[in-house]
Design a protein around this motif. Structure first.
Motif, PDB file in Angstrom:
ATOM      1  N   PHE A 184      -0.531  -9.886   4.315  1.00 47.32           N
ATOM      2  CA  PHE A 184       0.317 -10.196   3.387  1.00 47.32           C
ATOM      3  C   PHE A 184       2.286  -9.639   4.021  1.00 47.32           C
ATOM      4  CE2 PHE A 184      -3.694  -7.567   2.842  1.00 47.32           C
ATOM      5  CZ  PHE A 184      -4.251  -8.878   1.557  1.00 47.32           C
ATOM      6  N   THR A 185       2.822  -9.558   2.628  1.00 45.64           N
ATOM      7  CA  THR A 185       3.737  -9.816   2.512  1.00 45.64           C
ATOM      8  C   THR A 185       4.474  -8.299   1.464  1.00 45.64           C
ATOM      9  OG1 THR A 185       4.777 -11.493   2.378  1.00 45.64           O
ATOM     10  CG2 THR A 185       6.533  -9.949   2.400  1.00 45.64           C
ATOM     11  N   VAL A 186       5.031  -7.055   2.230  1.00 46.49           N
ATOM     12  CA  VAL A 186       4.739  -5.911   1.520  1.00 46.49           C
ATOM     13  C   VAL A 186       5.731  -5.567   1.274  1.00 46.49           C
ATOM     14  CG1 VAL A 186       3.636  -3.714   2.004  1.00 46.49           C
ATOM     15  CG2 VAL A 186       2.871  -5.389   3.181  1.00 46.49           C
ATOM     16  N   TYR A 187       5.884  -5.289   0.049  1.00 46.80           N
ATOM     17  CA  TYR A 187       6.981  -4.508  -0.871  1.00 46.80           C
ATOM     18  C   TYR A 187       6.729  -2.976  -1.199  1.00 46.80           C
ATOM     19  CZ  TYR A 187       7.495  -9.439  -1.357  1.00 46.80           C
ATOM     20  OH  TYR A 187       8.372 -10.387  -1.178  1.00 46.80           O
TER      21      TYR A 187
ATOM     22  N   ASP B  78      -1.256  -3.723  11.862  1.00 47.58           N
ATOM     23  CA  ASP B  78      -0.044  -4.616  11.025  1.00 47.58           C
ATOM     24  C   ASP B  78      -0.392  -6.108  10.913  1.00 47.58           C
ATOM     25  OD1 ASP B  78       0.478  -3.168  12.752  1.00 47.58           O
ATOM     26  OD2 ASP B  78       2.225  -3.251  13.091  1.00 47.58           O
TER      27      ASP B  78
ATOM     28  N   ASP C  92      -0.790 -11.753  -1.171  1.00 49.12           N
ATOM     29  CA  ASP C  92      -0.590 -12.630  -0.077  1.00 49.12           C
ATOM     30  C   ASP C  92      -0.157 -13.526  -0.435  1.00 49.12           C
ATOM     31  OD1 ASP C  92      -2.785 -14.180   1.482  1.00 49.12           O
ATOM     32  OD2 ASP C  92      -4.835 -12.957   0.387  1.00 49.12           O
TER      33      ASP C  92
ATOM     34  N   ALA D  48      -2.971  -8.104   8.667  1.00 51.07           N
ATOM     35  CA  ALA D  48      -2.725  -8.655   7.660  1.00 51.07           C
ATOM     36  C   ALA D  48      -1.952  -9.722   7.518  1.00 51.07           C
ATOM     37  CB  ALA D  48      -2.252  -7.496   6.724  1.00 51.07           C
TER      38      ALA D  48
ATOM     39  N   ASP E  35      -7.008   0.777  -3.070  1.00 54.74           N
ATOM     40  CA  ASP E  35      -6.371  -0.092  -4.023  1.00 54.74           C
ATOM     41  C   ASP E  35      -6.144   0.797  -5.383  1.00 54.74           C
ATOM     42  OD1 ASP E  35      -6.419  -2.646  -5.655  1.00 54.74           O
ATOM     43  OD2 ASP E  35      -7.452  -3.425  -4.630  1.00 54.74           O
TER      44      ASP E  35
ATOM     45  N   GLU F 128      -1.579 -10.206  -5.714  1.00 54.99           N
ATOM     46  CA  GLU F 128      -0.857  -9.209  -4.730  1.00 54.99           C
ATOM     47  C   GLU F 128      -2.160  -7.746  -5.815  1.00 54.99           C
ATOM     48  OE1 GLU F 128       2.143  -8.705  -7.375  1.00 54.99           O
ATOM     49  OE2 GLU F 128       1.514  -7.699  -9.017  1.00 54.99           O
TER      50      GLU F 128
ATOM     51  N   VAL G 249       2.775   0.875  -2.383  1.00 51.12           N
ATOM     52  CA  VAL G 249       3.435  -1.052  -1.693  1.00 51.12           C
ATOM     53  C   VAL G 249       2.046  -1.660  -2.853  1.00 51.12           C
ATOM     54  CG1 VAL G 249       3.541   0.293   0.795  1.00 51.12           C
ATOM     55  CG2 VAL G 249       1.544  -1.136  -0.128  1.00 51.12           C
ATOM     56  N   ARG G 250       3.247  -2.912  -2.715  1.00 52.92           N
ATOM     57  CA  ARG G 250       2.345  -4.182  -3.421  1.00 52.92           C
ATOM     58  C   ARG G 250       2.776  -4.738  -2.782  1.00 52.92           C
ATOM     59  NH1 ARG G 250       4.864  -8.190  -5.746  1.00 52.92           N
ATOM     60  NH2 ARG G 250       7.516  -7.283  -6.138  1.00 52.92           N
ATOM     61  N   ALA G 251       1.364  -5.264  -1.862  1.00 54.22           N
ATOM     62  CA  ALA G 251       1.119  -6.414  -1.684  1.00 54.22           C
ATOM     63  C   ALA G 251       0.542  -8.016  -2.281  1.00 54.22           C
ATOM     64  CB  ALA G 251      -0.541  -5.742   0.117  1.00 54.22           C
TER      65      ALA G 251
END
Length: 785
Positions: free
Chosen positions: A292-295, A287, A328, A290, A360, A334, A324-326
């Motif tokens: 990404f900001t992950v939602y 983690d 970049d 990565a 994915d 995303e 999740v929606r990652a």
């Protein structure tokens, strides 16, 4: 040591024998000395034998230890066989052969001989055909019977152990004395066979005691060969697994309990934006590597402890998959991912590794969100003719799945564009944006922003909003300061179009999420804007037509029908009375997202009220059906609207959704009837009724309708009509359904000829004035060229 014992025994015998010629033979002193000598000699012989046995046991133990060392070392099968051959020859045998089970067959893999002609003899044995089981000799039988064999080598043995004519000369040159054939088994499966031999040159022979030791030795040798084979299989399996995992589309990473990556396939490296494995392995925990900001699917940031591999590392036995929606952080792109993790436990039950799979599903999720958003938006846009309220609901649907902000902008009469809808997940920010738009209205002739999109009809995408762009859009310093507070990072504005003209703009804005807009976002936003534009235009048309009765009546005359690919259509409309130019009957034929929809309707009453209801029915049906492609949704919406009328307002309908022609020229049609006469189908000279009768529209709040499906063949015809046709009165009776069917069945199946023929029949039958509107719509599924 045995030789020493024998020497002592001989010496004792000679010493005692020498007394025969001595004077003290058989004297008391002689007897004592004889007893001492004999006892000492016997003890010397016994001690020599025991010491020899001890040395033999020690040698055998050392040999077994050496074999065990081979079993413990991670060596290849070839290395294991070579090392084992060096151990047994010449320590316990003058020659040995190893036959190993490979691919279900016993194959000779090694030969070792101790002696001056070893190389020649080894070549001879390597080329020998292995003995067959049916002869009762050799390694094959040992493997098959799982029993060791001990032979004394002679010509008879050599002849019986050969396949085909024996090479006795070659076999004799081996100088075999005794042969021990041992099956090798490990982990309940056959590994191969070990053949040990002694030669005449050494003079050694295998005894029963040797054979028992050989059985123990065979067990250790089998384990060594099995371990070596497992190592080969493991390396091959690792290579195959790496190749297999490397070809998967899913990103796969294996971590230790602390989160450090020990393996990642190519898809995982690509997902993380890392060029090679070493960079990932040196980068620490998964983690942390990565970018990404992950939602989660609701737009909430996912904390690291919620990741499935973190859950397992905390000692949980399982972890639920996480959608999740990652986004970049580098480029704002995303991806939608399903994160799954599984534990790998050591023999003691402790966590050894964690396998994480990131599937994915961006394409699937994007398609799902697109379909859901468009379906929900269509339902909202057709739920009310108050377009500002419906546009606000549509804007709220776009947040946060499409953007952080969504706004709808329409031009006004003062030369400005105004924001009629704005949405954000934070209500305080919505209030701020509304106040900002009211304080600084945008002029319609502005060169940038929504005004330019409305004027030019071209979408604008800006994925890197700089401060210079903000300054260019600001009207003064205070305006610039307020715009900066919005934190805008990217923007997408698309025109709202309908009937070839632009009626407004839909704007999507990215701020705190940092996402950017791609081609798919432009396509989705454009489709949403088109539907919103259609709703706005339909609402405006409805408002205008509902205000002016006369213009409404004149405008409701049936238009020319469009050209429908694969179909021919001709209408006939004859209103009743001389005063009303437009009565309560109507028909329509228009394209929807699911096909072309043919509609025949009958509104209760005549005059301005009937004309108004006709407008409501026609445009409501068209607006909803165009957006949804669903006749039932359009009927339900019309039913809801009619129930809201201050007076009882009823409409009967027959709707047919026309499908495209297939390869065989046939087509499916979907028929819905709402208290209306059944449409007719003509196939050849046969005429049948279509559809299942349902409630009249506007009568019941809980009414339900059902569509039935029919398959038409090329050349088949359809006829929709109102009850003014069948209720036409003659001299004695009504025209009736039977005469209509007969008139439809006569002549060619051509829409123009059909309506002309039926019109002539009606005119000839009519007696007195026309009391009701007459409407016909004939269609034909054209034969393929």
């Amino acid at each position: 040591m045995l030789q020493t014992g024998w020497v002592a025994a001989v010496a004792a015998v000679l010493a005692l024998g020498s007394s025969l010629w001595n004077h003290n033979f058989l004297s008391e002193d002689y007897v004592v000395r004889a007893w001492v000598v004999l006892t000492g000699g016997a003890m010397a012989v016994f001690a020599a034998r025991e010491r020899a046995r001890s040395i033999l046991v020690t040698a055998r133990f050392a040999l077994l230890s050496a074999v065990a060392a081979v079993a413990e070392d991670a060596v290849t099968l070839r290395e294991a066989v070579d090392r084992l051959s060096d151990i047994v020859v010449p320590a316990i045998a003058d020659q040995c052969t190893f036959d190993v089970v490979t691919d279900g067959r016993l194959q000779r893999v090694a030969v070792r001989i101790d002696g001056p002609d070893a190389a020649e003899q080894e070549d001879f044995l390597r080329g020998r055909v292995l003995p067959t089981p049916r002869l009762g000799l050799g390694s094959r039988l040992a493997v098959a019977a799982e029993q060791p064999q001990l032979f004394t080598a002679d010509d008879d043995l050599l002849v019986r152990s050969a396949d085909g004519p024996p090479d006795l000369a070659g076999l004799r040159r081996l100088g075999l004395r005794t042969v021990s054939v041992l099956p090798l088994r490990a982990r309940r499966r056959a590994v191969g066979a070990l053949t040990l031999g002694t030669s005449n040159a050494s003079g050694r022979s295998f005894t029963a005691d040797d054979s028992a030791f050989h059985v123990v030795l065979a067990g250790r040798v089998a384990l060594a060969l099995d371990n070596a084979g497992l190592d080969v299989e493991l390396r091959a399996a690792e290579r195959q697994l790496a190749v297999a995992l490397g070809r998967l589309d899913e990103a796969i990473a294996i971590t230790d309990p602390e989160g450090s990556v020990v393996y990642a396939n190519r898809a995982a490296l690509n997902l993380l934006g890392i060029e090679d494995e070493e960079t990932l392995y040196a980068g620490g925990a998964l983690d942390e590597a990565a970018r990404f900001t992950v939602y989660d699917e609701h737009g909430t940031v996912v904390v690291p402890d919620a990741f499935p591999w973190r859950v397992l590392a905390r000692g949980r036995e399982s972890a639920a998959p996480l959608l999740v929606r990652a986004v970049d952080r580098d480029d704002g792109s995303e991806r939608w991912l399903v994160l799954k993790a599984s534990p790998i436990l050591a023999d003691d039950g402790e966590l050894a590794r964690i396998v994480t799979v990131a599937e994915d599903i961006t394409a699937v999720k994007t398609g799902e969100l697109r379909a859901r958003l468009l379906a929900d938006a269509s339902a909202v846009l057709t739920s009310s003719m108050n377009y500002e309220r419906t546009l606000q609901r549509v804007a709220e649907m776009a947040v946060p799945d499409l953007a952080d902000w969504c706004g709808v902008i329409l031009p006004d009469e003062r030369g400005f564009v105004r924001t009629v809808a704005v949405a954000h997940s934070d209500p305080a920010k919505v209030h701020f944006a509304r106040e900002l738009a009211a304080r600084y209205p945008e002029r319609a002739d502005s060169l940038i922003g929504a005004a330019a999109v409305i004027r030019d009809g071209v979408a604008q995408v800006v994925n890197d909003v700089t401060d210079d762009l903000l300054a260019a859009a600001a009207q003064d310093d205070e305006h610039l300061r307020l715009i900066r507070e919005l934190g805008i990072s990217a923007g997408l504005t698309v025109p709202m179009t309908t009937a070839g003209k632009v009626v407004g703009a839909l704007s999507l804005v990215s701020a705190e999420s940092g996402r950017r807009f791609g081609k798919g976002d432009v396509e989705l936003a454009s489709e949403l804007a088109r539907r919103a534009g259609t709703a706005v235009e339909n609402a405006r048309l409805f408002t205008e037509r509902s205000q002016i009765n006369a213009a409404l009546q004149r405008g409701l005359l049936p238009p020319d029908l469009p050209q429908v690919p694969g179909w021919s259509a001709t209408p006939r409309y004859r209103p009743a009375g001389a005063v009303n130019d437009v009565g309560g009957d109507f028909y329509d034929l228009f394209e929807t997202t699911a096909g072309w929809l043919a509609v025949m309707g009958d509104v209760t009453g005549h005059g301005a009220q009937a004309a108004r209801l006709t407008a409501v029915a026609r445009f409501a049906l068209r607006a909803v059906a165009e957006l949804t492609g669903d006749p039932l949704a359009a009927i339900r919406q019309l039913n809801s609207m009619l129930l809201d009328e201050p007076e009882l307002s009823l409409v009967t309908l027959a709707c047919i959704l026309l499908g495209p022609s297939g390869e065989d020229g046939s087509a499916q049609v979907h028929v819905v009837r709402c208290g209306h006469p059944a449409p007719l189908r003509r196939s050849g000279d046969e005429v049948t009724e279509l559809g299942e009768i349902g409630p009249i529209v506007g009568a019941f709040a809980e009414a339900r309708w059902r569509a039935t499906t029919e398959t038409l063949q090329a050349g088949d015809g359809l006829l929709l009509y109102t009850d003014g046709v069948t209720d036409l009165t003659g001299a004695d009776e009504r025209f009736g359904a039977a005469r209509l069917a007969s008139a439809f069945a006569a002549g060619r199946i051509d829409p123009g000829e059909t309506v002309a023929r039926i019109g002539g029949k009606l005119a000839a039958f009519r007696v007195g004035p026309q009391r009701d509107d007459e409407a016909l719509l004939a269609l034909r599924l054209d034969p393929q060229a």
